[in-house]
Design an enzyme around this catalytic site. Structure first.
Site, PDB file in Angstrom:
ATOM      1  N   CYS A   1       0.797  -1.189   0.040  1.00  0.00           N
ATOM      2  CA  CYS A   1       0.077   0.163  -0.129  1.00  0.00           C
ATOM      3  C   CYS A   1       0.919   1.358  -0.138  1.00  0.00           C
ATOM      4  CB  CYS A   1      -0.812   0.098   1.181  1.00  0.00           C
ATOM      5  SG  CYS A   1      -2.065   1.289   1.369  1.00  0.00           S
TER       6      CYS A   1
ATOM      7  N   HIS B   1      -9.202  -3.754  -1.931  1.00  0.00           N
ATOM      8  CA  HIS B   1      -8.064  -3.082  -1.115  1.00  0.00           C
ATOM      9  C   HIS B   1      -8.345  -1.571  -1.106  1.00  0.00           C
ATOM     10  CE1 HIS B   1      -3.849  -2.435   0.078  1.00  0.00           C
ATOM     11  NE2 HIS B   1      -4.159  -1.058  -0.392  1.00  0.00           N
ATOM     12  N   GLU B   2      -8.817  -1.037  -2.284  1.00  0.00           N
ATOM     13  CA  GLU B   2      -9.156   0.558  -2.377  1.00  0.00           C
ATOM     14  C   GLU B   2     -10.201   0.781  -1.666  1.00  0.00           C
ATOM     15  OE1 GLU B   2      -6.616   2.390  -3.011  1.00  0.00           O
ATOM     16  OE2 GLU B   2      -5.317   0.760  -3.780  1.00  0.00           O
TER      17      GLU B   2
ATOM     18  N   HIS C   1      -9.980   1.250   1.938  1.00  0.00           N
ATOM     19  CA  HIS C   1      -9.652   2.510   2.415  1.00  0.00           C
ATOM     20  C   HIS C   1     -10.885   3.546   2.499  1.00  0.00           C
ATOM     21  CE1 HIS C   1      -5.323   2.429   2.166  1.00  0.00           C
ATOM     22  NE2 HIS C   1      -5.355   2.029   0.777  1.00  0.00           N
TER      23      HIS C   1
END
Length: 172
Positions: free
Chosen positions: A94, A136-137, A140
Site C-alpha cells: 500500500c 483493497h481500495e 480505504h
C-alpha cells in the site's frame, strides 16, 4: 493535473470513513486526474482519495502494468453488490504503508456498482488482481488498511517501524 503527497500510516485521516460524492463534476474529475498522476508517480496500481487527504468515496486504479498501454479506471461511490465465496491470496502492499507487504486473502471475484469518470452508473464483474485491488481500495473508504487483516503483533510491529521512519525524517 498534479502529483499530491500521499498520507502514510500512522495518520488519523487514513482511519476516517469517506463521504459519498453528490455529483461528478469538473472538481471531481480534476481530483481523479490528480489521483491518477499521483498513483503513477508513486508508482502504484490503486489509490483512494483519502490517501491524499480528501475524504471522498473515489478510487482510481490501473492494473495494466504496461507503461505504454495505460488502462486507468475510475470508481466514484463504489458499492460491492456481490462477492464470490472462493478466495485467493495476493501479496498486498500500500502506498500509505510504504515498503510493507503481506499475503491477504480476499474473495477472488466481486461485482461492483459505481459512477464512472463522467458520472455514468456502471456495473463491473471483476476477478483476480482487479477484484483484489478494488476490495483493497474500497477498504480505504471505510478507514481500513491491509495491515488490519494481520495479527495484532504483526500490525503493531509495522506501525512501530513506520512511526520510527516518520520521526527520523528531516524536512528541509
Amino acid at each position: 493535473m498534479s502529483v499530491k503527497s500521499i498520507l502514510t500510516e500512522p495518520n488519523k485521516l487514513l482511519r476516517q470513513i469517506s463521504k459519498p460524492v453528490e455529483n461528478v463534476g469538473d472538481e471531481e474529475r480534476r481530483l481523479m486526474d490528480d489521483m491518477l498522476d499521483t498513483m503513477y508517480a508513486a508508482p502504484g496500481i490503486g489509490l483512494a482519495a483519502i490517501q491524499i487527504g480528501v475524504p471522498k468515496r473515489i478510487i482510481v486504479m490501473d492494473i495494466s502494468r504496461d507503461e505504454d498501454k495505460k488502462e486507468p479506471r475510475y470508481f466514484v461511490n463504489p458499492v460491492i453488490k456481490n462477492k464470490n465465496d472462493i478466495t485467493s491470496k495476493y501479496e498486498e502492499g500500500c502506498l500509505s504503508v510504504p515498503d510493507q507487504f503481506a499475503e491477504i486473502e480476499r474473495p477472488n471475484e466481486c461485482e461492483v456498482e459505481y459512477l464512472d469518470y463522467n458520472g455514468k452508473k456502471q456495473l463491473l464483474k471483476a476477478d483476480g488482481l482487479l477484484a483484489t485491488c478494488i476490495q483493497h481500495e474500497m477498504d480505504h473508504l471505510e478507514g481500513v488498511l491491509f495491515i488490519d487483516y494481520l495479527s495484532k503483533l504483526k500490525k503493531s510491529m509495522i506501525i512501530k517501524k513506520l512511526s520510527k521512519i516518520k520521526s527520523n525524517r528531516i524536512i528541509v
